[in-house]
Scaffold this active site. Structure first.
Site, PDB file in Angstrom:
ATOM      1  N   CYS A  30       0.833  -1.208   0.000  1.00 54.09           N
ATOM      2  CA  CYS A  30       0.000   0.000   0.000  1.00 54.09           C
ATOM      3  C   CYS A  30       0.869   1.259   0.000  1.00 54.09           C
ATOM      4  CB  CYS A  30      -0.904  -0.056   1.231  1.00 54.09           C
ATOM      5  SG  CYS A  30      -1.711   1.482   1.661  1.00 54.09           S
ATOM      6  N   CYS A  33       0.139   3.801   2.718  1.00 54.46           N
ATOM      7  CA  CYS A  33       0.661   3.265   3.989  1.00 54.46           C
ATOM      8  C   CYS A  33       2.154   3.563   4.107  1.00 54.46           C
ATOM      9  CB  CYS A  33       0.433   1.759   4.084  1.00 54.46           C
ATOM     10  SG  CYS A  33      -1.299   1.260   4.023  1.00 54.46           S
TER      11      CYS A  33
END
Length: 106
Positions: A30, A33
């Site tokens: 991600c 993230c």
């Protein structure tokens, strides 16, 4: 200090913690993230002692992600006294995240 939360230690490290806990639900693939990782790391240093800050990889701990209904990441769940005090999703500045933590703990 930044903790690593897993299915094995979640009960003890998060739900039974004597201090509030901020859990960063993330995944290695991600990109948002990854952008939040240094923000969370810095916040862990700032809040050291007053709030336990750590990460939980949703791919390695799917049952935790399901239990807390994590459908978008990064997701930040703030626990106080073993219960969810607040949840926020997406990228934000360190100041915004810190403010959300402080609001949840009032």
């Amino acid at each position: 200090m930044e903790y690593k939360f897993t299915s094995d230690n979640f009960e003890m490290e998060v739900l039974q913690a004597s201090t509030p806990v901020l859990v960063d639900f993330y995944a290695d693939w991600c990109n948002p993230c990854k952008r939040m990782a240094p923000v969370v790391e810095k916040l862990a240093e700032e809040l050291d002692g007053s709030v336990k800050v750590g990460k939980c990889n949703i791919d390695e701990n799917m049952e935790l992600a399901q239990r807390y209904r994590i459908s978008s990441i990064p997701a930040f769940v703030i626990f106080k006294d073993g219960k969810v005090a607040a949840t926020c999703v997406g990228t934000m500045t360190g100041a915004e995240l810190k403010e959300k933590v402080e609001q949840a703990l009032q």
